[in-house]
Design an enzyme around this catalytic site. Structure first.
Site, mmCIF file in Angstrom:
data_model
loop_
_atom_site.group_PDB
_atom_site.id
_atom_site.type_symbol
_atom_site.label_atom_id
_atom_site.label_comp_id
_atom_site.label_asym_id
_atom_site.label_seq_id
_atom_site.Cartn_x
_atom_site.Cartn_y
_atom_site.Cartn_z
ATOM 1 N N HIS A 143 48.320 -81.163 51.952
ATOM 2 C CA HIS A 143 48.037 -81.431 53.371
ATOM 3 C C HIS A 143 46.613 -81.020 53.507
ATOM 4 O O HIS A 143 45.609 -81.514 54.367
ATOM 5 C CB HIS A 143 49.247 -80.727 54.084
ATOM 6 C CG HIS A 143 49.264 -80.706 55.670
ATOM 7 N ND1 HIS A 143 49.952 -81.365 56.264
ATOM 8 C CD2 HIS A 143 48.353 -79.948 56.475
ATOM 9 C CE1 HIS A 143 49.480 -81.377 57.540
ATOM 10 N NE2 HIS A 143 48.575 -80.258 57.773
ATOM 11 N N GLU A 144 46.451 -79.635 53.040
ATOM 12 C CA GLU A 144 45.360 -78.997 53.394
ATOM 13 C C GLU A 144 44.014 -79.875 53.000
ATOM 14 O O GLU A 144 42.752 -80.105 53.401
ATOM 15 C CB GLU A 144 44.948 -77.754 52.992
ATOM 16 C CG GLU A 144 46.181 -76.644 53.807
ATOM 17 C CD GLU A 144 46.121 -76.981 55.070
ATOM 18 O OE1 GLU A 144 45.015 -76.977 55.996
ATOM 19 O OE2 GLU A 144 46.959 -76.373 55.899
ATOM 20 N N HIS A 147 43.173 -83.044 55.006
ATOM 21 C CA HIS A 147 42.330 -82.400 56.157
ATOM 22 C C HIS A 147 40.991 -82.473 55.593
ATOM 23 O O HIS A 147 39.991 -82.975 56.337
ATOM 24 C CB HIS A 147 42.551 -81.170 56.919
ATOM 25 C CG HIS A 147 43.886 -81.034 57.501
ATOM 26 N ND1 HIS A 147 44.109 -81.926 58.487
ATOM 27 C CD2 HIS A 147 44.768 -80.220 57.784
ATOM 28 C CE1 HIS A 147 45.187 -81.744 59.179
ATOM 29 N NE2 HIS A 147 45.702 -80.540 58.770
ATOM 30 N N HIS A 153 46.595 -84.758 61.889
ATOM 31 C CA HIS A 153 47.783 -84.783 61.771
ATOM 32 C C HIS A 153 48.326 -86.245 62.530
ATOM 33 O O HIS A 153 47.725 -86.787 63.368
ATOM 34 C CB HIS A 153 48.305 -83.837 62.658
ATOM 35 C CG HIS A 153 48.237 -82.432 62.208
ATOM 36 N ND1 HIS A 153 47.555 -81.552 63.058
ATOM 37 C CD2 HIS A 153 48.144 -82.061 60.832
ATOM 38 C CE1 HIS A 153 47.760 -80.405 62.076
ATOM 39 N NE2 HIS A 153 47.947 -80.658 60.774
ATOM 40 N N TYR A 199 54.272 -83.560 61.155
ATOM 41 C CA TYR A 199 55.100 -82.520 61.629
ATOM 42 C C TYR A 199 56.521 -82.859 61.884
ATOM 43 O O TYR A 199 56.701 -83.802 62.209
ATOM 44 C CB TYR A 199 54.484 -81.394 62.576
ATOM 45 C CG TYR A 199 53.281 -80.524 62.143
ATOM 46 C CD1 TYR A 199 52.469 -80.992 61.294
ATOM 47 C CD2 TYR A 199 53.203 -79.236 62.784
ATOM 48 C CE1 TYR A 199 51.388 -80.317 60.809
ATOM 49 C CE2 TYR A 199 52.333 -78.461 62.400
ATOM 50 C CZ TYR A 199 51.260 -78.787 61.306
ATOM 51 O OH TYR A 199 50.428 -77.870 60.920
#
Ligand SMILES: [Zn+2]
Length: 264
Positions: A143-144, A147, A153, A199
């Site tokens: 996930h990071e 980014h 997101h 999310y």
């Protein structure tokens, strides 16, 4: 200290929220938006940092995107981070490689306060924080890194018409900016409930009521990815114009450069 635990049942959003809850940043750490996106200042909150050009990592003539990384030596176990870095090379042209002297831009992976990353390439050594307290999971590492590669997101997707945001008291508590619509660089792919950037239903909720519900079927599960989805990797490959035909691309580049020289 808690370095790796077995919270297998938590979604990526829950893991990130848990790790960043009550975060007290040091003076040299960024402010966060959307839970874990690093910004230089509060004033940048409304800006979409990656639609203006220049946030992508550079591509080399062999068709790959080499991104240097440095992992701080305060991790007892780097394997989970290395596994996350390597997972990109099997599905895309992204190649994370160790930092070497002379690199101008790199990811500095450190255990700071919480899990966070800037969106896209920002220049110099940019911090990707993977705190030893709660960020060392395959899914949070992916996930990071997404980014850092330029992605936002999924629930902030401009085209999220299949997601209803539940207007609840949280919106008066200054949490609404976590849901601002921005260009998520979805590269023509459909909205993806299974994205590792999505999310879950109760994200940022202050009252244990859902903040998001899928439309039309509100019972559909979402935000429960255990690794990058097919859409995540498709977007990555399209954004960086990864090509399955890298060898052919190299041959054509060589022929073209010979041709250019011959024509001079
Ligand atoms: Zn995030």
């Amino acid at each position: 200290t808690l370095e790796v635990d077995t919270s297998q049942e938590l979604s990526v959003g829950e893991l990130l929220e848990r790790a960043n809850r009550d975060r007290t940043p040091n003076f040299d750490e960024p402010v966060l938006i959307g839970g874990d996106i690093a910004l230089w200042s509060e004033a940048d909150r409304n800006a979409d940092p990656c639609t203006s050009s220049g946030c992508l990592w550079l591509k080399y003539t062999d068709g790959n995107v080499y991104i240097p990384y440095y992992i701080a030596n305060h991790y007892c176990k780097q394997e989970i981070i290395v596994r996350g870095l390597q997972s990109f090379s099997t599905v895309s042209c992204i190649r994370f490689r160790p930092y070497q002297n002379g690199d101008h831009e790199w990811l500095s992976i450190e255990s700071r306060n919480g899990c966070y990353s800037h969106v896209g390439r920002v220049g110099g050594g940019q911090t990707v924080s993977l705190s030893r307290q709660g960020c060392l999971y395959h899914i949070t590492v992916q996930h990071e890194l997404l980014h850092a590669l330029g992605f936002n997101h999924e629930h902030t997707n401009l085209f999220r018409s299949n997601l209803k945001l539940c207007i609840s008291p949280l919106f008066s508590l200054g949490m609404e900016y976590n849901f601002y619509k921005i260009n998520t660089l979805n590269q023509g792919t459909p909205y993806d409930y299974n994205s590792v950037m999505q999310y879950e239903r109760y994200a940022f909720s202050k009252n244990n009521l859902p903040t998001m519900e899928p439309i039309p079927n509100s019972n559909v599960s979402f935000g429960k990815a255990t690794q990058m989805s097919q859409n995540d990797t498709d977007r990555l490959n399209r954004l960086y114009k990864c090509c399955k035909c890298n060898k052919l691309y190299t041959i054509i580049s060589i022929l073209f450069s010979l041709y250019s020289r011959w024509c001079d």
